[in-house]
Structures are given as C-alpha cells and as structure tokens.
Design an enzyme around this catalytic site. Structure first.
Site, PDB file in Angstrom:
ATOM      1  N   ASN A 160       0.856  -1.225   0.088  1.00 26.41           N
ATOM      2  CA  ASN A 160      -0.065   0.068  -0.220  1.00 26.41           C
ATOM      3  C   ASN A 160       0.875   1.057  -0.055  1.00 26.41           C
ATOM      4  OD1 ASN A 160      -1.792   2.031   0.757  1.00 26.41           O
ATOM      5  ND2 ASN A 160      -2.408   1.285   2.728  1.00 26.41           N
TER       6      ASN A 160
ATOM      7  N   LYS B 281       0.023   4.325  -0.286  1.00 29.33           N
ATOM      8  CA  LYS B 281      -0.647   5.381   0.488  1.00 29.33           C
ATOM      9  C   LYS B 281      -0.248   6.635  -0.555  1.00 29.33           C
ATOM     10  CE  LYS B 281      -0.189   2.906   4.737  1.00 29.33           C
ATOM     11  NZ  LYS B 281       0.001   3.106   6.218  1.00 29.33           N
TER      12      LYS B 281
ATOM     13  N   HIS C 188      -9.624   1.154   4.952  1.00 25.64           N
ATOM     14  CA  HIS C 188      -8.170   1.351   5.623  1.00 25.64           C
ATOM     15  C   HIS C 188      -8.405   2.207   6.841  1.00 25.64           C
ATOM     16  CE1 HIS C 188      -4.038   2.265   6.652  1.00 25.64           C
ATOM     17  NE2 HIS C 188      -4.024   1.413   6.094  1.00 25.64           N
TER      18      HIS C 188
ATOM     19  N   GLU D  81      -6.812   4.837   7.959  1.00 27.17           N
ATOM     20  CA  GLU D  81      -6.675   5.776   7.788  1.00 27.17           C
ATOM     21  C   GLU D  81      -7.875   6.620   6.966  1.00 27.17           C
ATOM     22  OE1 GLU D  81      -2.942   5.380   5.657  1.00 27.17           O
ATOM     23  OE2 GLU D  81      -1.918   4.874   7.612  1.00 27.17           O
TER      24      GLU D  81
ATOM     25  N   GLU E  55      -5.382  -5.470  10.721  1.00 28.76           N
ATOM     26  CA  GLU E  55      -4.298  -4.189  10.874  1.00 28.76           C
ATOM     27  C   GLU E  55      -4.837  -3.506  11.996  1.00 28.76           C
ATOM     28  OE1 GLU E  55      -2.368  -3.079   6.958  1.00 28.76           O
ATOM     29  OE2 GLU E  55      -4.091  -1.837   7.205  1.00 28.76           O
TER      30      GLU E  55
ATOM     31  N   GLY F 218       2.161   2.139  11.013  1.00 24.24           N
ATOM     32  CA  GLY F 218       3.130   3.183  10.826  1.00 24.24           C
ATOM     33  C   GLY F 218       3.797   3.747  12.014  1.00 24.24           C
TER      34      GLY F 218
ATOM     35  N   SER G   7       3.222  -1.873  10.384  1.00 26.21           N
ATOM     36  CA  SER G   7       4.855  -2.173  10.633  1.00 26.21           C
ATOM     37  C   SER G   7       5.341  -3.460  10.051  1.00 26.21           C
ATOM     38  CB  SER G   7       4.881  -1.847  12.041  1.00 26.21           C
ATOM     39  OG  SER G   7       4.475  -0.454  12.408  1.00 26.21           O
TER      40      SER G   7
HETATM   41  P1  PGA Z   1       2.697   0.182   7.628  1.00 28.55           P
HETATM   42  O1  PGA Z   1       1.221   0.480   7.027  1.00 28.55           O
HETATM   43  O2  PGA Z   1       3.461  -0.644   6.918  1.00 28.55           O
HETATM   44  O3  PGA Z   1       3.441   1.608   7.414  1.00 28.55           O
HETATM   45  O4  PGA Z   1       2.518   0.139   9.205  1.00 28.55           O
HETATM   46  C1  PGA Z   1       0.399  -0.708   6.956  1.00 28.55           C
HETATM   47  C2  PGA Z   1      -0.983  -0.077   6.131  1.00 28.55           C
HETATM   48  O5  PGA Z   1      -1.333   0.875   6.509  1.00 28.55           O
HETATM   49  O6  PGA Z   1      -1.312  -1.100   5.414  1.00 28.55           O
END
Ligand code: PGA
Length: 258
Positions: free
Chosen positions: A9, A11, A94, A96, A164, A170, A210
């Site tokens: 992803n 982003k 997601h 976010e 997740e 993140g 992460s």
């Molecule tokens: P990250 O993000 O690997 O940077 O923690 C994972 C995600 O949001 O799918």
C-alpha cells in the site's frame, strides 16, 4: 492450501514518474519469485502508468480506495467501473480512511458491495485502536467491523481480509506473530459462522502494521496468517522484494513439512 499474498500500500506517496521508477526497480526481482501473489497499490493517478509498466509481469495491481457509485455527479471520486479497467484488487476500509475521511461502517459496506458487483477483489481492512486493545475489546470490535462491512454480501469469494491493528500502523510497533495469529484465527472463525467452514478455510487473511523485511518471517510462519499488507516498507524496492521472497521460502518449507 491458500496462496499467500503480499500487498504493498503505497498510500499518498510517489509522483507518477517516481511510481514508474519504483515499479521498474522491483519488477524483475518480484518476477523471479513463485508461490506468492504480489500486489502493488499505487495512488490513483499512477494506476494507468503502472498498469503499462507491469504488463507481462506477475505483479498485480490494486487501488487504495473507490467510491461506491458507478458514475455521475460526484466530483473528485473514482468509480469501481473506472478501476475495473486497470485493477484487480482494491483496498477498502483502511483505518486511515476511517480516521481522516470519516469513513463509516456503512460506507465500507457499500464499497465492498460495489467492488464485488463489478468484479474487483476487495482487500477489507479491519482492526482495533490502541484504547480498544488495552480495554480487551479487540474481538468485540472486529466482530462488529465484520458484521457491518459484510452486510448483504452473500458470497465473499474473492475477498481478502487484512487484520491491521491501528496501533501497529506506521508506528514501528508491530504485533507479535502469536498475537496476530490468534486474532486472525478468531476472524477465520467468525467467517466460518457467517458463511461456512469451506469459505473460511479458503479466505486469505493478511496481517498489516509495521511489517518489514526484518519481521515478515515471524508472521508468515504462523498457520493462520496468509501474508501481509505492507505500507512504509513497500516503498523500498529491495525491502518489498525481500518480504515477498521470504514469504515464498517460508511457505515452501512449511508445505514440505506438512
Ligand atoms: P505500515 O502500514 O506498514 O506503514 O505500518 C500498513 C498499512 O497501513 O497498511
């Protein structure tokens, strides 16, 4: 045996030219690896260019979001119909998007239904927040997210779930392999109750939060975890290729043992 999936992803990162550069850096390395579905999810604006850049390769394309209407006066939105020309997968729900764009369970559900209707394969993200985790509410939250996201979905055949935990995204604080395996096992049990054992056993459930080249092994060694949704580490070609390669090797060893 479920085929593992590693999905990147990206982003809101990479310009169009950077996206092409990144995909060109990872394409050959990814093509040399078998036994893993490799998916990259660049920003909308780069999808067409990346689609061209991966033609003839084993790398598959996903989007990071969609709107649930097919067309019309929805300024700035991207429809399932538009994506279906280019993409096979689409990330939906997601955290976010839930956090910054007020996406509700009802919207996530409409998006899942719209994606399935058009033949896009959803990657549905679910997971608890830190305070919910600390209050011991993980299973309750996940149960509710599954119930609302999958309302009216008769057959979730092509759906992948990404577990997740929001506190792991993140932050550099990934879940442990055991923690993720336990919750993913719980999710599989819920899918069995909502649908059937067969559907639950066939469904891919990924871990996300992460994940990087140093910790991927501890996740894909676990029996319930069918791969990963990778954010930050998917923006470095060598890291992403390494994550896919380790997944392939570990899975090949596990299937030899069983
Ligand atoms: P990250 O993000 O690997 O940077 O923690 C994972 C995600 O949001 O799918």
């Amino acid at each position: 045996m479920r085929v593992p999936m590693i999905a990147g992803n990206w982003k809101m990162n990479t310009t169009v030219s950077e996206a092409i550069e990144l995909v060109n850096e990872m394409r050959q390395g990814l093509d040399e690896i078998d036994g893993v579905d490799k998916v990259i999810c660049p920003p909308f604006i780069s999808l067409a260019a990346v689609y061209g850049a991966i033609k003839g390769s084993s790398v598959r394309l996903g989007a990071q979001n969609l709107y649930f209407e097919e067309k019309g006066a929805y300024t700035g939105e991207i429809s399932p119909l538009m994506l279906a020309d280019l993409c096979e997968f689409v990330i939906i729900g997601h955290s976010e998007r839930r956090q910054y764009f007020n996406e509700t369970g009802e919207m996530v559900n409409k998006k899942i239904l719209a994606a399935l209707r058009i033949g896009l394969k959803p990657i549905l993200c679910i997971g608890e927040r830190l305070e919910e985790n600390e209050a011991g509410r993980t299973e309750e939250i996940i149960t509710e997210q599954l119930r609302s996201s999958l309302a009216g979905v008769d057959y979730p055949g092509s759906l992948t779930i990404a577990y997740e935990p929001v506190w792991a995204i993140g932050t550099g604080k990934a879940a442990t392999g055991e923690q993720a395996n336990k919750t993913i096992g719980f999710i599989r049990g819920k899918i069995a109750k909502l649908y059937s054992d067969g559907i639950a056993q066939d469904m891919r459930i990924l871990y996300g939060g992460s994940v990087n080249a140093d910790n991927i092994a501890k996740f894909v060694q676990q029996p319930e975890i069918d791969g990963a949704l990778v954010g930050g580490a998917s923006l470095k070609a060598t890291d992403f290729v390494s994550i896919v390669k380790q997944t392939s090797q570990i899975r090949a060893n596990l299937s030899k043992e069983s």
